[in-house]
Design an enzyme around this catalytic site. Structure first.
Site, mmCIF file in Angstrom:
data_model
loop_
_atom_site.group_PDB
_atom_site.id
_atom_site.type_symbol
_atom_site.label_atom_id
_atom_site.label_comp_id
_atom_site.label_asym_id
_atom_site.label_seq_id
_atom_site.Cartn_x
_atom_site.Cartn_y
_atom_site.Cartn_z
ATOM 1 N N HIS A 87 17.692 6.774 -35.058
ATOM 2 C CA HIS A 87 18.267 6.107 -36.264
ATOM 3 C C HIS A 87 19.273 5.165 -35.968
ATOM 4 C CE1 HIS A 87 22.443 7.213 -35.561
ATOM 5 N NE2 HIS A 87 21.841 7.483 -34.786
ATOM 6 N N ASP A 89 20.650 2.902 -38.229
ATOM 7 C CA ASP A 89 21.930 3.103 -39.215
ATOM 8 C C ASP A 89 23.488 3.159 -38.361
ATOM 9 O OD1 ASP A 89 21.162 5.952 -39.079
ATOM 10 O OD2 ASP A 89 23.216 6.586 -40.532
ATOM 11 N N ASP A 120 24.509 4.398 -30.155
ATOM 12 C CA ASP A 120 24.620 5.045 -30.770
ATOM 13 C C ASP A 120 23.746 4.549 -32.694
ATOM 14 O OD1 ASP A 120 23.629 7.474 -32.412
ATOM 15 O OD2 ASP A 120 26.341 7.178 -32.895
ATOM 16 N N GLU A 154 20.805 8.921 -41.005
ATOM 17 C CA GLU A 154 21.879 9.928 -39.536
ATOM 18 C C GLU A 154 22.517 9.830 -39.884
ATOM 19 O OE1 GLU A 154 23.430 11.817 -36.266
ATOM 20 O OE2 GLU A 154 23.821 10.101 -36.748
ATOM 21 N N GLU A 155 23.911 9.301 -39.886
ATOM 22 C CA GLU A 155 25.564 8.609 -39.662
ATOM 23 C C GLU A 155 26.096 9.363 -41.326
ATOM 24 O OE1 GLU A 155 26.813 8.415 -37.218
ATOM 25 O OE2 GLU A 155 25.573 7.355 -35.640
ATOM 26 N N ASP A 183 19.648 10.757 -29.239
ATOM 27 C CA ASP A 183 20.552 11.147 -29.847
ATOM 28 C C ASP A 183 22.440 12.192 -29.682
ATOM 29 O OD1 ASP A 183 22.454 9.723 -31.763
ATOM 30 O OD2 ASP A 183 21.865 10.988 -33.645
ATOM 31 N N HIS A 215 58.432 22.313 -59.372
ATOM 32 C CA HIS A 215 59.134 21.373 -58.947
ATOM 33 C C HIS A 215 60.654 23.324 -58.231
ATOM 34 C CE1 HIS A 215 63.303 19.861 -58.322
ATOM 35 N NE2 HIS A 215 63.234 19.507 -58.617
ATOM 36 N N THR A 317 59.304 17.656 -53.938
ATOM 37 C CA THR A 317 60.097 18.655 -53.694
ATOM 38 C C THR A 317 58.540 19.719 -54.379
ATOM 39 O OG1 THR A 317 61.320 18.399 -55.644
ATOM 40 C CG2 THR A 317 62.191 18.666 -53.048
ATOM 41 N N HIS A 432 31.181 5.757 -32.184
ATOM 42 C CA HIS A 432 31.649 6.401 -33.424
ATOM 43 C C HIS A 432 33.092 5.109 -33.389
ATOM 44 C CE1 HIS A 432 29.084 8.810 -35.350
ATOM 45 N NE2 HIS A 432 28.594 9.242 -34.678
#
Ligand SMILES: *[C@@H]1O[C@H](CO)[C@@H](O)[C@H](O)[C@H]1NC(C)=O
Ligand SMILES: [Zn+2]
Length: 466
Positions: A87, A89, A120, A154-155, A183, A215, A317, A432
């Site tokens: 890939h 991308d 990658d 791919e990513e 990959d 609450h 809360t 990444h």
């Protein structure tokens, strides 16, 4: 000339911001696919840009998916056909994220080439293309037919690719004998071949109670809170020592054989640098074999988050009315996602029932990706081992990936062909992450491996051809 030419492509490819997750970068991604196609065309390949349709965005608009590049070098029916998947991308990257260099300007520092997508997966794709180019430059006939399938999503989950593979099963893929995927990464400084990946079953567990958020000062103590129920059932999934408590899961796992144990024992892996890399003082297991086995060949439960829970800073809360836990279970042989879905759903409902809560529990499985495992004695792997040995003068480690590469499973299921994963990236390439790089040592060696491997070793192993 070959090396110069390769570096020019590397620079050009990394300079294209082909981030598939950012819709504003879609024109760059289209340009990346076109650049890839053009490189293969100039080499004389039969190239197609396959339209795989559109993706729907959360706002309802549609956006054209990047076309898938297919290329064919040679159609001799007397030769085997090797198909390389990759890939082009990339993950997002910005200088201000903490990069030392411009992520889209390939920069050589001490033999490491820094840039987003370097490892990658742009360099690995180019390495295989260069293997073909090397034969051409030497005026040598390709002893196998070579095909490429290169995608640009791919990513973000390979949108449209499964359908494309299925649609071309009886055309483009009909004569493919072997599939190669690069990959993934090595585990250490020693080259590796990857023979397995884990699958993943991803679950949502939703507990719904009152019709709106409440609450805690006003209603706390009067209602059975969905969050308490949810945390209670989540805590029954796995023990503090990592034992999965869902009945049937551990029983399905293939037992660790003596050979496997021996193989893990021989793998080059440093526990201390692993600890340093992730920044922890203690791991789940204190010996290498147990740790690697639980990284690769045992399932695990990870709890990822709770939607609907208060998670901002400060102290609100609130009693959330509806909360949804996200957790996943990594899959290994011989687990079956359909069975896991039933085991998890039945179990969570049974532990929830014991709480006698009036709230409603809904369990859904949103991803069910199977694991993938290859036979390391297959001729493809024998060829890979021999090629690594010849080029790097050492035996590769035979490793697995803890993560999921669903495309391997799709190729196997749809085409029925054998697959090898031959990583090129280093263990410290920063995929990444900031300062992603590809080292010249890996890449140069690999180009040599890949040319030996595709064009010679497979043939020798398969046919006795010398
Ligand atoms: C890439 O970086 C080099 C060295 O830092 C610089 O000389 C060059 O101008 C940069 N190229 C681009 C396109 O920014
Ligand atoms: Zn990748």
């Amino acid at each position: 000339g070959e090396r110069e030419c390769g570096e020019k492509s590397g620079e050009e490819w990394v300079a294209i911001e082909s981030d598939s997750s950012n819709v504003l970068k879609r024109p760059d991604l289209h340009r990346m696919m076109e650049t890839t196609a053009q490189k293969l065309r100039l080499m004389g390949g039969t190239v197609e840009l396959v339209d795989i349709g559109e993706q729907e965005l959360p706002n309802g608009q549609t956006l054209a998916l990047p076309k898938v590049v297919t290329a064919t070098f040679g159609t001799d029916p007397n030769k085997h056909t090797v198909c390389v998947y990759g890939h082009v991308d990339v993950q997002p990257a910005k200088l201000e994220d903490g990069w030392a260099t411009d992520p889209y300007n390939l920069t050589d520092i001490n033999g490491n080439l820094y840039g987003r997508g370097a490892s990658d997966n742009k360099a690995p794709v180019l390495a295989w293309i260069h293997a073909v180019e090397a034969y051409q430059a030497l005026s040598m006939e390709l002893p196998v037919n070579v095909k490429f399938v290169i995608e640009g999503m791919e990513e973000t989950g390979s949108n449209g690719l499964d359908a494309m593979i299925l649609a071309q099963r009886d055309t483009f893929f009909s004569d493919v004998d072997y599939i190669i995927i690069s990959d993934c990464g090595w585990l250490s400084r020693r080259p590796a071949l990857t023979y397995g990946t884990r699958g993943n079953c991803y679950f949502f567990a939703e507990v719904e109670g009152p019709k709106q958020d409440l609450h805690s000062g006003v209603y706390g103590g009067t209602v059975i809170e969905p969050m308490t129920d949810l945390i209670g059932i989540l805590d029954t999934l796995i023990s503090p020592s990592g034992k999965i408590l869902i009945p049937g899961i551990r029983e399905a796992v293939a037992p660790l054989s003596d050979e496997e144990w021996k193989m893990y024992q021989d793998i080059q892996f440093d526990m201390d640098s692993y600890k340093n890399k992730i920044g922890v003082t203690q791991l789940m297991y204190s010996n290498k074999v147990d740790l690697l086995a639980h990284m690769w060949r045992y399932p695990t439960v990870s709890v990822h988050g709770i939607e609907g829970a208060f998670s901002d800073s400060g102290s609100k809360t609130v009693i959330p009315a509806k909360v949804t836990a996200k957790f996943s279970i990594r899959q290994v042989p011989n687990m079956d996602p359909a069975m896991v879905k039933k085991q998890v759903t039945d179990y969570l409902h049974s532990v929830f029932a014991k709480r006698k809560s009036p709230n409603k529990l809904k369990v859904t499985m949103v991803i069910g990706a199977k694991p993938w495992l290859a036979d390391t004695q297959h001729p493809l792997y024998e060829a890979g081992k021999a090629a690594v040995k010849r080029v790097f003068d050492m035996d590769p480690d035979l490793i697995r990936e803890g993560g999921t590469i669903p495309i391997a499973r799709t190729f196997q299921d749809v085409t029925g062909k054998s697959i090898i994963m031959m990583p090129i990236g280093g263990f410290d390439d920063g995929l990444h992450s900031q300062n992603e790089k590809m080292s010249r040592f890996d890449a140069t060696g690999f180009t040599l491996v890949s040319s030996h491997f595709t064009l010679q070793e497979v043939l020798e192993q398969e046919t006795g051809y010398e």
